[in-house]
Design an enzyme around this catalytic site. Structure first.
Site, mmCIF file in Angstrom:
data_model
loop_
_atom_site.group_PDB
_atom_site.id
_atom_site.type_symbol
_atom_site.label_atom_id
_atom_site.label_comp_id
_atom_site.label_asym_id
_atom_site.label_seq_id
_atom_site.Cartn_x
_atom_site.Cartn_y
_atom_site.Cartn_z
ATOM 1 N N PRO A 127 0.819 -1.220 0.000
ATOM 2 C CA PRO A 127 0.000 0.000 0.000
ATOM 3 C C PRO A 127 0.855 1.273 0.000
ATOM 4 C CG PRO A 127 -0.900 -1.591 1.544
ATOM 5 C CD PRO A 127 0.387 -2.173 1.044
ATOM 6 N N GLY A 130 4.668 1.601 -4.030
ATOM 7 C CA GLY A 130 4.319 1.222 -5.403
ATOM 8 C C GLY A 130 5.502 1.515 -6.297
ATOM 9 N N ILE A 156 -1.576 -8.055 -6.541
ATOM 10 C CA ILE A 156 -0.784 -9.244 -6.888
ATOM 11 C C ILE A 156 -1.470 -10.024 -8.014
ATOM 12 C CG2 ILE A 156 0.312 -11.347 -6.028
ATOM 13 C CD1 ILE A 156 1.390 -8.533 -4.913
ATOM 14 N N ILE A 337 -13.041 5.004 -34.567
ATOM 15 C CA ILE A 337 -13.358 4.530 -35.922
ATOM 16 C C ILE A 337 -14.640 3.689 -35.909
ATOM 17 C CG2 ILE A 337 -12.537 2.972 -37.761
ATOM 18 C CD1 ILE A 337 -9.661 4.100 -37.113
ATOM 19 N N GLY A 340 -20.282 4.719 -32.611
ATOM 20 C CA GLY A 340 -21.204 4.248 -31.558
ATOM 21 C C GLY A 340 -21.002 2.770 -31.274
ATOM 22 N N GLU A 363 4.169 -3.186 -13.666
ATOM 23 C CA GLU A 363 5.609 -3.427 -13.888
ATOM 24 C C GLU A 363 6.356 -2.112 -14.149
ATOM 25 O OE1 GLU A 363 7.100 -6.950 -15.589
ATOM 26 O OE2 GLU A 363 5.387 -8.138 -14.915
ATOM 27 N N GLU A 367 5.988 6.773 -16.068
ATOM 28 C CA GLU A 367 6.888 7.752 -15.431
ATOM 29 C C GLU A 367 8.142 7.037 -14.908
ATOM 30 O OE1 GLU A 367 3.588 7.494 -14.973
ATOM 31 O OE2 GLU A 367 3.013 9.318 -16.022
HETATM 32 N N1 CAA Z 1 19.157 -4.449 -11.922
HETATM 33 C C1 CAA Z 1 19.913 -4.731 -10.825
HETATM 34 N N2 CAA Z 1 20.054 -3.863 -9.800
HETATM 35 C C2 CAA Z 1 19.432 -2.679 -9.884
HETATM 36 C C3 CAA Z 1 18.643 -2.326 -10.989
HETATM 37 C C4 CAA Z 1 18.517 -3.268 -12.045
HETATM 38 N N3 CAA Z 1 17.769 -3.005 -13.129
HETATM 39 N N4 CAA Z 1 18.115 -1.107 -10.798
HETATM 40 C C5 CAA Z 1 18.586 -0.668 -9.610
HETATM 41 N N5 CAA Z 1 19.376 -1.633 -9.071
HETATM 42 C C6 CAA Z 1 20.113 -1.547 -7.793
HETATM 43 C C7 CAA Z 1 21.016 -0.343 -7.794
HETATM 44 O O1 CAA Z 1 22.275 -0.656 -8.358
HETATM 45 C C8 CAA Z 1 21.131 -0.018 -6.330
HETATM 46 O O2 CAA Z 1 22.074 -0.884 -5.736
HETATM 47 P P1 CAA Z 1 23.148 -0.341 -4.644
HETATM 48 O O3 CAA Z 1 22.319 0.062 -3.462
HETATM 49 O O4 CAA Z 1 24.004 -1.529 -4.382
HETATM 50 O O5 CAA Z 1 23.860 0.798 -5.282
HETATM 51 C C9 CAA Z 1 19.762 -0.389 -5.794
HETATM 52 O O6 CAA Z 1 19.191 -1.317 -6.734
HETATM 53 C C10 CAA Z 1 18.839 0.790 -5.637
HETATM 54 O O7 CAA Z 1 18.745 1.418 -6.893
HETATM 55 P P2 CAA Z 1 18.242 2.905 -7.055
HETATM 56 O O8 CAA Z 1 18.907 3.754 -6.023
HETATM 57 O O9 CAA Z 1 18.366 3.274 -8.492
HETATM 58 O O10 CAA Z 1 16.714 2.762 -6.632
HETATM 59 P P3 CAA Z 1 15.592 3.866 -6.733
HETATM 60 O O11 CAA Z 1 14.718 3.639 -5.566
HETATM 61 O O12 CAA Z 1 16.130 5.224 -6.966
HETATM 62 O O13 CAA Z 1 14.816 3.530 -8.098
HETATM 63 C C11 CAA Z 1 13.215 2.307 -9.353
HETATM 64 C C12 CAA Z 1 14.452 2.286 -8.474
HETATM 65 C C13 CAA Z 1 13.665 2.099 -10.774
HETATM 66 C C14 CAA Z 1 12.372 3.559 -9.284
HETATM 67 C C15 CAA Z 1 12.425 1.116 -8.801
HETATM 68 O O14 CAA Z 1 11.962 1.381 -7.500
HETATM 69 C C16 CAA Z 1 11.282 0.698 -9.685
HETATM 70 O O15 CAA Z 1 11.491 0.024 -10.687
HETATM 71 N N6 CAA Z 1 10.060 1.064 -9.276
HETATM 72 C C17 CAA Z 1 8.884 0.550 -9.943
HETATM 73 C C18 CAA Z 1 8.408 -0.683 -9.231
HETATM 74 C C19 CAA Z 1 7.754 -1.629 -10.168
HETATM 75 O O16 CAA Z 1 8.076 -1.742 -11.335
HETATM 76 N N7 CAA Z 1 6.800 -2.390 -9.633
HETATM 77 C C20 CAA Z 1 6.157 -3.398 -10.394
HETATM 78 C C21 CAA Z 1 5.465 -4.354 -9.496
HETATM 79 S S1 CAA Z 1 5.331 -5.954 -10.194
HETATM 80 C C22 CAA Z 1 4.019 -5.920 -11.240
HETATM 81 O O17 CAA Z 1 3.481 -4.919 -11.554
HETATM 82 C C23 CAA Z 1 3.626 -7.255 -11.775
HETATM 83 C C24 CAA Z 1 2.256 -7.263 -12.375
HETATM 84 O O18 CAA Z 1 1.284 -7.272 -11.696
HETATM 85 C C25 CAA Z 1 2.097 -7.306 -13.832
#
Ligand code: CAA
Length: 380
Positions: A127, A130, A156, A337, A340, A363, A367
């Protein structure tokens, strides 16, 4: 980049296309009524589609990543619901165990997931966490041979239907950032692992999306995935790949919108000729077709990189960003297209319109994709 598919990949496309038309299409209305497509998944399992990229030694079809993306793309043209179930099961439900699991974990779970006996799910979102995934609060405390997990997860996909869940929880209370997070394989019957409310969604009506509560959920220590503190990286690495699957799902929706709109516009006569021959509609179709081709190139480029084991995080985000926007725009234009008729449930574009939107959200929102892409552009 090779722009030709191999014979094996073309065979996959033909097989899945036929399966989608003969088996999935007749089931779409039942999914629209909220039925989870278990009979379809059973048939997909017989065809090896539940473990396309899993190596044969773990019971999978041992095919390449592009073939998997072809399957998601073709399935999603007929049903985005089945597309997302397969994408989540494979990319974030099975792959974390395949790539980060111990040999014992792989032998115990992957063959069952690859054969379709088990369905997989992924529990990251909470919650209060995200887009800012690393602020998750679910806790895991080690007690002897077990971890006790407490917290709540939301949105989920496959929840309530899945047999195994990759659950992310904080093992280090002193580490507020990503390094305090660990990943666990949690089986559905785990005491204290409680399936909660089903979300009533705008679209994807046959796919289940639930809340989950963990109340002293007792998870064997041997189900820790990777090492303590490695969970966030496991989540991110698998989302990199998962996003190509969602991009392929969006591509399927975008292409379906184009195909339905073109067929309708060729039949629908107004002012004495098919509306497809009237410039206002013809130009819409031209723009939709161009966007589909551009999305296709981005999606398959990301997939080709992944198939070769090359870095693909930036390309995956670009593919998801563009393909999901294209799905939404094409669905909007397709409804326009159809006029109605497009606003009624008698025609498929109304469903595409509702299914498209989530591709810009799950996923990682659009943004977040921009954030990921821009980090690649500016990092030293
Ligand atoms: N691969 C491996 N490691 C990674 C990585 C990647 N792609 N991206 C970041 N990391 C690592 C970084 O290297 C960092 O490691 P260290 O602490 O060792 O330096 C750590 O992770 C933290 O990285 P950031 O500081 O860059 O993290 P952040 O908080 O600034 O940003 C973000 C990360 C990209 C915003 C991330 O939080 C994100 O992707 N958010 C979106 C969440 C998401 O996609 N949720 C989907 C839920 S699942 C779903 O939706 C399934 C469904 O139902 C269909």
């Amino acid at each position: 980049m090779n722009l030709h598919f191999t014979e094996e990949q073309e065979m996959m496309r033909n097989m899945v296309r036929e399966f989608a038309q003969t088996e999935i299409a007749p089931f779409v209305e039942r999914m629209e009524q909220g039925e989870f497509p278990r009979p379809i998944l059973n048939k997909m399992a017989e065809l090896g589609l539940m473990g396309i990229t899993v190596p044969e030694e773990y019971g999978g079809a041992g095919m390449d990543f592009v073939s998997y993306i072809i399957a998601i793309h073709e399935i999603s043209k007929v049903s985005a619901t089945v597309g997302v179930i397969l994408s989540v099961h494979t990319s974030v439900g099975t792959n974390p165990i395949l790539y980060f699991g111990t040999e014992e974990q792989k032998k115990k779970y992957v063959p069952k997931l690859a054969s379709g006996e088990y369905l997989g799910a992924f529990c990251l979102t909470e919650p209060g966490a995200g887009s800012d995934a690393k602020s998750l609060k679910t806790k895991a405390v080690r007690q002897g041979d077990y971890y006790l997990l407490n917290g709540s997860k939301i949105f989920i996909t496959n929840g309530g239907e899945a047999d195994t869940y990759i659950v992310f929880a904080r093992t280090d209370p002193n580490e507020k950032g990503s390094r305090g997070i660990s990943a666990f394989i949690v089986e559905k019957d785990t005491p204290g692992f409680i399936i909660g409310k089903d979300e009533k969604k705008m679209g994807l009506h046959g796919s289940r999306t639930v809340q989950i509560t963990l109340e002293d959920a007792k998870v064997p220590a041997e189900n820790l995935l990777g090492e303590e503190g490695q969970g966030f990286k496991i989540a991110m690495a698998n989302l990199d790949v998962g996003r190509i699957g969602i991009a392929a799902q969006a591509l399927g929706i975008a292409e379906a919108a184009l195909e339905h709109a073109t067929a309708y516009a060729k039949e629908r006569i107004q002012f004495g000729k098919p509306i497809a021959e009237q410039q206002g509609v013809a130009f819409k179709l031209a723009d939709m077709a161009t966007a589909v081709e551009a999305a296709k190139l981005l999606v398959y480029r990301a997939a080709f990189l992944r198939a070769q084991g090359l870095p693909c995080g930036k390309e995956a985000s670009m593919a998801k960003l563009f393909a999901s926007r294209t799905a939404m725009e094409n669905a909007i234009e397709a409804v326009q297209i159809f006029g109605g008729n497009g606003y009624t449930k008698d025609y498929p574009v109304e469903r595409l319109f509702r299914d498209a939107k989530i591709c810009e959200i799950y996923e990682g929102t659009s943004e977040i994709q921009r954030l990921v892409i821009s980090k690649y552009l500016t990092k030293k």
